[in-house]
Motif scaffolding. Sequence first.
Motif, PDB file in Angstrom:
ATOM      1  N   ASN A 210       0.812  -1.206   0.000  1.00 18.18           N
ATOM      2  CA  ASN A 210       0.000   0.000   0.000  1.00 18.18           C
ATOM      3  C   ASN A 210       0.850   1.262   0.000  1.00 18.18           C
ATOM      4  N   LEU A 211       1.923   1.287   0.806  1.00 16.76           N
ATOM      5  CA  LEU A 211       2.785   2.468   0.887  1.00 16.76           C
ATOM      6  C   LEU A 211       3.548   2.690  -0.426  1.00 16.76           C
ATOM      7  N   TYR A 212       3.969   1.599  -1.030  1.00 17.06           N
ATOM      8  CA  TYR A 212       4.662   1.722  -2.309  1.00 17.06           C
ATOM      9  C   TYR A 212       3.729   2.327  -3.362  1.00 17.06           C
ATOM     10  N   LYS A 213       2.474   1.878  -3.379  1.00 17.62           N
ATOM     11  CA  LYS A 213       1.518   2.384  -4.369  1.00 17.62           C
ATOM     12  C   LYS A 213       1.206   3.864  -4.122  1.00 17.62           C
ATOM     13  N   ILE A 214       1.225   4.278  -2.846  1.00 18.68           N
ATOM     14  CA  ILE A 214       0.968   5.693  -2.538  1.00 18.68           C
ATOM     15  C   ILE A 214       2.079   6.577  -3.099  1.00 18.68           C
ATOM     16  N   PHE A 215       3.316   6.131  -2.954  1.00 21.54           N
ATOM     17  CA  PHE A 215       4.468   6.948  -3.372  1.00 21.54           C
ATOM     18  C   PHE A 215       4.828   6.751  -4.852  1.00 21.54           C
ATOM     19  N   ARG A 216       4.342   5.683  -5.467  1.00 23.14           N
ATOM     20  CA  ARG A 216       4.771   5.310  -6.821  1.00 23.14           C
ATOM     21  C   ARG A 216       4.605   6.437  -7.831  1.00 23.14           C
ATOM     22  N   ASN A 217       3.405   6.980  -7.981  1.00 26.09           N
ATOM     23  CA  ASN A 217       3.160   8.002  -8.993  1.00 26.09           C
ATOM     24  C   ASN A 217       3.954   9.280  -8.728  1.00 26.09           C
TER      25      ASN A 217
END
Length: 339
Positions: A210-217
């Motif tokens: 979840n944290l990776y997806k938040i920061f990805r973009n």
Amino acid sequence: MPQGLGVVLEEWKCLDKEYQQLQETHRMYLQKLDEISKLQNNCSSSISSQRKGLKEVSRLVEKCSKGPSEEDTKTLDEMCEKIKMRPNAFSEMEAFLPKKNGLYLSLVLGNVNVTLFSKRSKFAYKDEYEKFKLYLTVLLMLFSFTCYFFASYRFLDAIFNFLLLWYYCTLTIREGILITNGSRIKGWWVFHHYISAFLSGVMLTWPDGNLYKIFRNQFLAYSLYQSFVQCLQCYYQSGCLYRLRALGERHNMDLTVEGFQSWMWKGLTFLLPFLFFGHFWQLFNSLSLFQMAQLPECKEWQVLMCGLCFLILFMGNFFTTVAVVRHKVKSRNQKPKSM
């Protein structure tokens, strides 16, 4: 004797004659190599001896500078000017002599001699470095654009981060070789590639969650912007360097850098807003990651480590750029007073 055999014998005689010439040429080549090696050792030892002699002369000049006559003062001043110019002359000479690799190159390449002994080879390697930077920057820009807008897959993100890691690691090795061969890139603009390589490695190991997806973009948008700015820098800095080299104001082995240096002031100040915006984006990334690290569900060490890397990049890039701009403005303001 058959006619075919006569032709073969004639061909063999010609080939054998060429082989004898080849052996003689190769013998001369080995002899010249041995002579060159001896000359290189002589030059290196002479430069070391000259440096020691200059230190001794400088010390003696300081002793003699107390209460000399006007004529002696003039002679000492002329000698001091020549002493100041000698180190630059030694550096120019050493650029064409074998040198020991630095710590990083020794760890990566061992004791392989990476000194290029002709100006043509040095320029060719420098141009190859510039092309490598430009082509990979364009590729990274297209890759980040695709990942941001069209393909939200973790394995593509991993390929992108691996490409970033390989790119920065390769840059550090190539820059080490260029510095050995006389390029004057130094300071933060070299060190920040090591930080960027480490950051790319940490991003590569960040597990999907979840944290990776938040920061990805946010990271992909930052990477897209950085690649765009680097393309701008490469294009305009290369033109500026070409003009300054033609005027004799810059060294032939100077490179384009991912930052701002004093020689870029004339005609390239329009890049400063883009650079500062990128620097503050790094700070924004760092603060975002530090906030994420405080969340109860944050278990990944990569969050805090990436935040520290972005903070170091911001501080190094921002304060180095500010220092260069401040020094340039100060030197410009002092010129009219001295005139």
